[in-house]
Design an enzyme around this catalytic site. Sequence first.
Site, PDB file in Angstrom:
ATOM      1  N   LEU A 252       5.546  -4.713  -0.288  1.00 26.10           N
ATOM      2  CA  LEU A 252       4.995  -4.232   0.975  1.00 26.10           C
ATOM      3  C   LEU A 252       3.608  -4.824   1.200  1.00 26.10           C
ATOM      4  O   LEU A 252       3.239  -5.163   2.332  1.00 26.10           O
ATOM      5  CB  LEU A 252       4.934  -2.706   0.978  1.00 26.10           C
ATOM      6  CG  LEU A 252       4.322  -2.079   2.234  1.00 26.10           C
ATOM      7  CD1 LEU A 252       5.138  -2.446   3.475  1.00 26.10           C
ATOM      8  CD2 LEU A 252       4.226  -0.567   2.091  1.00 26.10           C
ATOM      9  N   TYR A 253       2.830  -4.941   0.136  1.00 29.56           N
ATOM     10  CA  TYR A 253       1.506  -5.559   0.258  1.00 29.56           C
ATOM     11  C   TYR A 253       1.628  -6.952   0.860  1.00 29.56           C
ATOM     12  O   TYR A 253       0.907  -7.312   1.804  1.00 29.56           O
ATOM     13  CB  TYR A 253       0.838  -5.626  -1.116  1.00 29.56           C
ATOM     14  CG  TYR A 253      -0.434  -6.443  -1.135  1.00 29.56           C
ATOM     15  CD1 TYR A 253      -1.586  -5.967  -0.523  1.00 29.56           C
ATOM     16  CD2 TYR A 253      -0.481  -7.687  -1.768  1.00 29.56           C
ATOM     17  CE1 TYR A 253      -2.757  -6.719  -0.529  1.00 29.56           C
ATOM     18  CE2 TYR A 253      -1.640  -8.441  -1.780  1.00 29.56           C
ATOM     19  CZ  TYR A 253      -2.773  -7.953  -1.163  1.00 29.56           C
ATOM     20  OH  TYR A 253      -3.933  -8.702  -1.163  1.00 29.56           O
ATOM     21  N   ALA A 254       2.551  -7.757   0.329  1.00 30.01           N
ATOM     22  CA  ALA A 254       2.754  -9.107   0.851  1.00 30.01           C
ATOM     23  C   ALA A 254       3.186  -9.067   2.311  1.00 30.01           C
ATOM     24  O   ALA A 254       2.726  -9.884   3.128  1.00 30.01           O
ATOM     25  CB  ALA A 254       3.792  -9.838   0.008  1.00 30.01           C
TER      26      ALA A 254
END
Length: 429
Positions: free
Chosen positions: A238-240
């Site tokens: 999700l960060y990416a």
Amino acid sequence: MPSIEDELFPSTPGKFKIDRSNRQLHRCFASTSTMFLWALFLIALTASYLSFQSFVDSGSRYLTASWGGIQWEKQVRTSAQIHRSGGISVLVTGATGFVGSHVSLALRKRGDGVVGLDNFNNYYDPSLKRARRSLLSSRGIFVVEGDLNDAKLLAKLFDVVAFTHVMHLAAQAGVRYALENPQSYVHSNIAGLVNLLEICKAANPQPAIVWASSSSVYGLNEKVPFSESDRTDQPASLYAATKKAGEEITHTYNHIYGLAITGLRFFTVYGPWGRPDMAYFSFTRNILQGKPITIYRGKNRVDLARDFTYIDDIVKGCLGSLDSSGKSTGSGGKKRGAAPYRIFNLGNTSPVTVPILVDILEKHLKVKAKRNFVEMPGNGDVPFTHANISSARNEFGYKPTTDLETGLKKFVRWYLSYYGYNTKAKLVH
């Protein structure tokens, strides 16, 4: 005799000599995932305002009491003053974070105006951020405690100071934490970014913006080294995904409103005053405490590798990006011409496996690690990273100079000093 802070913070903050003989501008083109990304963007914004409404409301009450007034405005203006010919005035978001504190000090050291903004969240021990703020304050840098989603605060800062540049480093970091608290990534990395861009587009004059994307946008890409033109439509976390969405969003604001924007894809930054959640930091802590460390391996017991990049080299890349950013072309939210939009990798170009990193830590700590090897879980990590930095080198002379051995030696020295270890005493085995 220079203090340890002087020795361990960047010592080469000067402007880069910009070689424009082979200048390249890197445009962000729509990929096959454009529809997915815009859907993510719209869903994310909706989720952020619904899921975080109570958080923002309570945060706004706190922030309203912590900024504003004649004395506060004087502190902001004083901190933003430029002390060199041709200098710039920079708003640094995430100023008490790892990269933000180093960049702020480097800008101040060469005579630029710097005002910091940070919300001092508790993703990791806030006392480390407050220690960084004390160091910034000792160099004449004022850090405003506030949230990136507070539009009134951001508008007030731009009302008090006509910033020439914004160095946007505030973000919810970390890959694995997204499994526990996904909303925080939407709140900071998407909603916060949009809020900042809205303020910048309306500013007159508009500032140039340099912001931290991430090498994580390359996701499951298997082509190495990673180049800016490679596919970035397979996020592994999700960060990416939020960082990739940020690249699409910034491209839109550049296209519609004429904001000059540069995105920097950092590759595994390490060094003194680093983030406690990073592997090299937690390894050091556990090794000194005699605790086992967990080392992940990929398929078929392949060692994971990272393009570890020392903080001084990242700082040089950030300053080079600021100095070559070009000018925004809009005014009061209206575009008056094309503005630069660029994306650069900032890495070291020499990937090192995690077991070798541990070997180096053992050498400098003089303590053997208790290694526990496990298979890499499917939590968003990728098996390797490797940066192609030719674009940054051609555009503003970016050239990393610190190898992992040298960089970890400096980190260990800082760690032992900051946490009060007596290196002459026998360490825990």
